[in-house]
Design an enzyme around this catalytic site. Structure first.
Site, mmCIF file in Angstrom:
data_model
loop_
_atom_site.group_PDB
_atom_site.id
_atom_site.type_symbol
_atom_site.label_atom_id
_atom_site.label_comp_id
_atom_site.label_asym_id
_atom_site.label_seq_id
_atom_site.Cartn_x
_atom_site.Cartn_y
_atom_site.Cartn_z
ATOM 1 N N GLY A 18 36.977 47.720 52.954
ATOM 2 C CA GLY A 18 35.625 47.433 52.472
ATOM 3 C C GLY A 18 35.106 46.135 53.039
ATOM 4 C CG ASN A 87 36.389 43.912 49.144
ATOM 5 O OD1 ASN A 87 36.114 43.228 48.166
ATOM 6 N ND2 ASN A 87 35.452 44.488 49.897
ATOM 7 C CB SER A 134 35.867 43.627 38.098
ATOM 8 O OG SER A 134 34.679 43.361 37.354
ATOM 9 C CE1 TYR A 144 33.970 48.183 39.809
ATOM 10 C CE2 TYR A 144 33.552 46.512 38.132
ATOM 11 C CZ TYR A 144 33.840 46.855 39.438
ATOM 12 O OH TYR A 144 34.009 45.871 40.390
ATOM 13 C CB ALA A 146 38.892 52.132 32.424
ATOM 14 C CB ALA A 147 38.673 51.728 37.754
ATOM 15 C CE LYS A 148 37.163 46.701 40.782
ATOM 16 N NZ LYS A 148 37.709 46.755 42.168
ATOM 17 C CB ILE A 177 29.964 37.771 43.231
ATOM 18 C CG1 ILE A 177 31.295 37.434 42.538
ATOM 19 C CG2 ILE A 177 29.910 37.182 44.636
ATOM 20 C CD1 ILE A 177 31.594 35.962 42.412
#
Length: 240
Positions: A18, A87, A134, A144, A146-148, A177
């Site tokens: 990424g 990333n 994150s 999101y 939960a994934a992080k 950011i």
């Protein structure tokens, strides 16, 4: 697995997934500035090529969520990898709740697992693996977050799996950011002000803030930091 491409110069090598825009681009540029030979990867070949030309890296386009593309990618990647930065990720859409959760997990967790597994035999002794998490992984945030959170658990296991070779594995966990696609588009002045008000230092983060942290964690000097989650959020969430 193919033997891939090697510098043959003793220069440390890095792969940044990424790496075409935002935080990934900033990380890649910082590593180039510190003397590493950097390969940026991603799905958008044109974006990658432009970034690589501008920062002095090399571009290899592939979808990190596609097992077949990841399996083929090492043919174009360095035969020895000193630094791997996972990333690739972000918010993923879907036609329904199930597909949205699956797509988000695939984008943020599966990408890191697939690429790291594919490159594990190429990781040098004392290599560094950093995955971008994150603040949402600790504060919530639906699929999101939960994934992080899953990225953090996977990294904790990875640190012990690779630690015998002197390889470290850490998560860098940004907050708000600016100048990234993630916070583009729907960001209103009110939302921006709210996010900044949550910080201790009264400002938004920048891709350069994250890149500097990643650069230290991937340096030879950071060999005794592993299995950790390092927040870069201006104090918006305390890493206790």
């Amino acid at each position: 697995m193919s033997t891939g491409t090697s510098t043959g110069t003793g220069t440390r090598t890095a792969v940044v997934t990424g790496g075409g825009t935002g935080i990934g681009r900033a990380i890649a540029a910082e590593l180039v500035a510190r003397g590493l030979e950097v390969v940026v990867t991603g799905r958008r070949e044109d974006v990658l090529a432009a970034t690589a030309a501008e920062i002095g890296a090399r571009a290899v386009a592939f979808d990190a969520a596609d097992p077949d593309q990841v399996e083929a990618a090492p043919a174009d990647l360095p035969s020895t990898v000193d630094v791997l930065v996972n990333n690739a990720g972000g918010l993923a859409g879907g036609d329904d709740l199930k597909s949205q959760w699956l797509a988000t997990c695939e984008s943020n967790v599966v990408t890191a697992v697939l690429v790291t597994t594919a490159l594990e035999p190429r990781l040098a002794e004392q290599a560094r693996v950093v995955t971008i998490g994150s603040i949402a992984g600790r504060r919530g945030g639906g699929s999101y977050g939960a994934a992080k959170a899953a990225v953090e658990a996977w990294t904790a296991e990875l640190a012990f799996k690779l630690g015998g070779r002197g390889i470290t594995a850490n998560v860098v966990s940004p907050g708000f950011i600016e100048d990234t696609e993630f916070f583009g588009g729907a960001m209103t002045d009110q939302r921006r002000a709210t996010l900044i008000a949550q910080t201790a230092n009264g400002r938004a983060g920048t891709p350069a803030d994250v890149a500097a942290t990643v650069a230290f964690l991937t340096s030879p000097e950071a060999g005794h930091i592993t299995g950790q989650v390092v927040p870069v959020n201006g104090g918006a969430h305390l890493g206790r």
